[in-house]
Design a protein around this motif. Structure first.
Motif, short mmCIF file in Angstrom:
data_model
loop_
_atom_site.label_atom_id
_atom_site.label_comp_id
_atom_site.label_asym_id
_atom_site.label_seq_id
_atom_site.Cartn_x
_atom_site.Cartn_y
_atom_site.Cartn_z
N CYS A 543 0.84 -1.19 0.00
CA CYS A 543 0.00 0.00 0.00
C CYS A 543 0.88 1.25 0.00
N SER A 545 0.22 4.25 1.10
CA SER A 545 0.24 5.09 2.30
C SER A 545 0.71 4.38 3.55
N CYS A 546 0.67 3.06 3.57
CA CYS A 546 1.00 2.37 4.81
C CYS A 546 2.27 1.55 4.71
N CYS A 561 -5.78 -2.97 1.29
CA CYS A 561 -4.89 -2.66 2.41
C CYS A 561 -5.71 -2.76 3.69
N HIS A 563 -4.89 -1.88 6.47
CA HIS A 563 -4.59 -0.84 7.44
C HIS A 563 -5.42 0.42 7.16
N CYS A 564 -5.52 0.80 5.90
CA CYS A 564 -6.25 2.04 5.61
C CYS A 564 -7.46 1.81 4.71
ZN ZN Z 1 -2.91 1.47 3.44
#
Ligand code: ZN
Ligand code: ADP
Ligand code: ZN
Length: 821
Positions: A543, A545-546, A561, A563-564
């Protein structure tokens, strides 16, 4: 709230602040103490709360109450003061830190027998028997009707059968004299825990088995096959899960199998020793480490009072704990030794028992209730002054703990991951030490990145044991670490080898076996199913952003993802090398075992993982076979990485290091690094030089590379830079909020709603440091039939932030989670 003096005549009236066993949050309630009782802080009591009596813990006693009208404490649940002042303080800390109720936090420290529940019996009075159902108000009718059918009923059964609304009518019926309620304290009995196994019935004939196979009961036939297969017997619960309850019932009815109940043993037999074993002379490094710990034990003025003892496996950390412990006992104080549950092996315990015979109490999850109770009271009465155990041993009733050791401090099992409070034993240990003046020693070969960072910033004093201690049979000197090599599975594939065993691994196994050595083959169990990897270049999608790997979701045909929540199309070809050979990684120990047996037919191979290991007897059986040298190859999961001291192991092979690297979690790399280091640490513990082989599709991954060289500092530098740039801990603190529901859309919608609530609150208080991440599906997204959604809050003080917002029922909060997946 202003404190008001009580209006009663009685001048020596006193009041107690009590944490109650009810959903009441982090506060106490005021109760008056009847003259017949003598109540002190730390007493367990029974108090009225709403319509019933509940258990409570007295936190303080005063001459004034917080409120004007108070009810009386009903009774003491135990004559002894069960919680010591420092434990009450620790309960407060647990409550504030992990957002648990005060009673839940305190109950961690109660003796096991008292941690039961009240049971309330509802019985119909003579008047109730003679009363017409139609003559009472409509709302009360179902209750009266129910009781006329069941004149003596558990309140819980009544609630189950006719509902909570009906239950709320009980006080009214009680006041009209139609029923009576009696509450008693339910104490767990002395009963042993049992496990049921399915075994073949005696005198089972081959004919009856053949008949069964000819018949149409396919599941029964399959189950019969399993029962007949040599190996560990199958547990009844597992059989019901795999083959269905009716298949089990069918075979039982036909008399082909029996259900056998076996009491669960503690699994750990400790040898008795009468005479204390003399400690060895410490090496220079050990001496220097111990000297610093001693200084702190001697004087409370020494700061910091916590130490990070960083040393590879076999470097002599345990010996340092033992000698620090001896000094602690010498000062009349007690010691707490925490070890991960999995390394509570007879070998480990025996070392403590040999050194301190008769003074050690062991606490772990396999104790029977009776053993658990016995352990608690021995420590409470001061009959033993050392407690060795898994994380809950921290809450043992010691009057004056002087030393707290966390061995393998990086282990995830130190975090309570289910139930409440979700505490981390490391943080709780540091707090307990602060409250009591004790010294804390955190030991590890691969410290948690957060702990190491704290040590760099002088929050803990850093102590190093850089070398292995040679076996005593050898001359004084330094032992060598295993020589670890990385094997690139991509080139194996190109060379046409489709086996799970690369050429170099096959050769190494043969070499080890040829000279009579033993082999451990390790397979990471987690993270094997859902990530997509290119088999030609090893690429796996992350990902943006993560920086955590994306996982594949079949139902949406998307990469996601966790996470986000970012989503993208599943690639048909590798974005880096255009190869179409993209596949899911997924292998099991059973397959590794099979292939090992085929490749090395002369060697005896055994498998040791959670499936065989839930039964402690079986675990010992498999393991002892390997320890005695009767088996040559041990195939296993995480469990083989801990606490095994087997000098004859010459080779450790990691079947696929990539498994686990792609768990959608910022700690995935750290976890893999720790695992690989531990695995490699299993080889070369004896006089023979050890060898390690790590197979991977990603030889360039830094966690894999530095694990091969066992270079912790190099790993730390890379990892801390990653954490810093993505603001992961230690550069922030996290709270993970989880919502689960059988309805996927409802679960997702609730997660979105909470995100909006949190963002609104953040704006309202002008908080610019916190961040709301998500919502995102859990990993796995569906667990036990429920769809899980996460919201992660990153904040300097997540518990403080969350205590200001209203969380709807159903949200589970985990402060400082060990995983965000
Ligand atoms: Zn993410
Ligand atoms: P760790 O806890 O770091 O894995 P241990 O304390 O278990 O290390 O030590 C490894 C081995 O070396 C053990 O067999 C232990 O008995 C032995 N040992 C430790 N310290 C000494 C010492 N000073 N002299 C001799 N043997 C030691
Ligand atoms: Zn590729």
């Amino acid at each position: 709230m202003a404190l008001s003096r009580c209006q009663r005549e009685d001048t020596d009236m006193s009041f107690a602040e009590v944490a109650v066993d009810a959903p009441a949050g982090n506060r106490t309630f005021s109760y008056s103490v009847p003259p017949s009782l003598s109540v002190e802080p730390g007493h367990a009591v029974s108090v009225p709360f709403g319509p019933r009596n509940v258990a409570g813990i007295v936190f303080s006693v005063a001459e004034v109450a917080q409120v004007e009208r108070t009810r009386d404490i009903v009774d003491l649940l135990h004559a002894d003061i069960l919680l010591r002042p420092h434990q009450l303080a620790l309960a407060h800390w647990l409550t504030d830190t992990y957002m648990a109720s005060l009673y839940e936090a305190a109950s961690l420290m109660l003796p096991p027998a008292i941690r039961g529940q009240h049971i309330t019996m509802v019985s119909l009075t003579a008047k109730g028997v003679g009363t017409q159902v139609e003559s009472v108000p409509v709302g009360q009718r179902p209750v009266l009707a129910y009781l006329q059918e069941h004149p003596q009923s558990l309140q819980s059964a009544l609630r189950r059968d006719i509902g909570g609304a009906a239950e709320r009518q009980l006080p009214r019926l009680e006041r009209s004299g139609l029923l009576e309620r009696q509450t008693t304290w339910k104490r767990p009995g002395q009963r042993e825990r049992f496990v049921s196994f399915l075994v073949t019935a005696p005198g089972l004939s081959e004919d009856s088995v053949a008949d069964l196979k000819k018949g149409r009961a396919r599941r029964q036939a399959a189950l019969m096959d399993t029962v007949l297969t040599a190996g560990p017997p199958i547990k009844a619960t597992e059989a019901r899960r795999r083959f269905g309850a009716s298949a089990v019932a069918g075979l039982l009815e036909k008399g082909l199998i029996l259900e056998e109940r076996i009491p669960v043993q503690s699994g750990i037999q400790v040898q008795e020793h009468n005479e204390a074993e003399a400690p060895p002379k410490l090496t220079g490094h050990q001496q220097r480490a111990l000297a610093q710990i001693s200084a702190a034990l001697e004087s409370v003025a020494v700061e910091p009072r916590s130490f990070l003892l960083h040393g590879v496996t076999g470097s002599g950390k345990t010996e340092v704990y033992l000698q620090a412990l001896a000094q602690t006992l010498g000062k009349g104080k007690q010691g707490i030794i925490l070890v991960p549950e999995i390394s509570l092996t007879p070998q480990t315990l025996d070392r403590f028992n040999r050194r301190f015979p008769g003074r050690v109490v062991v606490v772990h999850s396999e104790l029977t209730p009776a053993q658990r109770r016995e352990a608690w009271w021995r420590l409470y009465r001061g009959e033993a002054d050392i407690v060795v155990g898994s994380r809950s041993a921290l809450f043992a009733p010691l009057s004056n703990p002087g030393l707290i050791v966390l061995d393998e401090e990086h282990e995830w099992t130190y975090k309570q991951a289910e139930g409440t409070p979700r505490y981390h034993a490391r943080e709780a240990a540091l707090e307990l030490a602060r409250l009591t003046g004790a010294v804390t020693v955190l030991g590890s070969a691969t410290p948690d990145v957060v702990t190491y960072y704290q040590a760099q910033r002088e929050k803990h004093r850093s102590l190093k044991l850089p070398n292995r201690i040679r076996p005593i049979t050898e001359l004084e000197g330094i032992g060598s670490m295993a020589d670890v090599r990385i094997v690139d599975m991509r080139s194996e594939l190109r060379a046409g080898n489709r086996s799970m065993f690369s050429e170099p691994l096959q050769e190494a196994v043969r070499r080890a076996l040829d000279v009579g050595g033993q082999v451990i083959l390790f397979l990471n169990r987690r993270g094997s199913s859902t990530h997509v990897q290119c088999r030609d270049c090893g690429h796996s999608v992350e990902c943006r952003s993560c920086a955590t790997p994306m996982t594949y979701h079949g139902d949406r045909q998307r990469l996601l993802c966790h996470h986000c929540g970012r989503m993208q199309q599943e690639p048909s070809a590798c974005p880096v090398c255009q190869s179409r050979r993209i596949r899911y990684l997924g292998v099991g120990t059973q397959r590794v075992l099979q292939e090992a047996q085929e490749l090395f037919p002369d060697a005896e191979a055994v498998r040791w993982d959670r499936d065989v290991s839930t039964i402690s007897g079986q675990r010992d059986l498999v393991l002892n076979k390997f320890i005695r040298g009767e088996a040559h190859i041990l195939v296993g999961t995480q469990m083989v990485t801990k606490g095994l001291h087997i000098p004859n192991v010459m080779l450790v092979g990691v079947m696929l290091a990539d498994l686990g690297l792609y768990i959608p979690d910022f700690r995935a790399q750290e976890r893999v690094f720790q695992l690989l280091c531990q695995v490699a640490g299993r080889a070369g513990r004896g006089a023979l030089a050890g060898e390690g082989i790590i197979q991977t599709y990603q030889p360039d991954n830094y966690a894999v590379q530095v694990a091969a060289s066992q270079d912790y500092e190099a790993f730390f530098e890379q990892e801390i830079a990653f954490r810093r740039s993505f603001r992961y801990p230690p550069f922030s603190r996290l709270a993970k909020l989880t919502y689960s529901h059988t309805d996927a859309a409802l679960s997702e919608g609730e997660a979105e709603r909470l995100c909006r609530v949190l963002l609104r609150h953040q704006r309202a208080i002008g908080d610019t440091e916190s961040a709301v991440i998500g919502p995102a599906p859990g990993y796995p997204a569906r667990l036990r039939g429920k769809y899980r959604w996460h919201v992660v809050l990153r904040s300097p003080d997540p518990a403080g932030f969350l205590s200001q917002v209203e969380l709807t029922a159903g949200w589970v909060v985990d402060i400082d989670p060990v995983s965000v997946s």
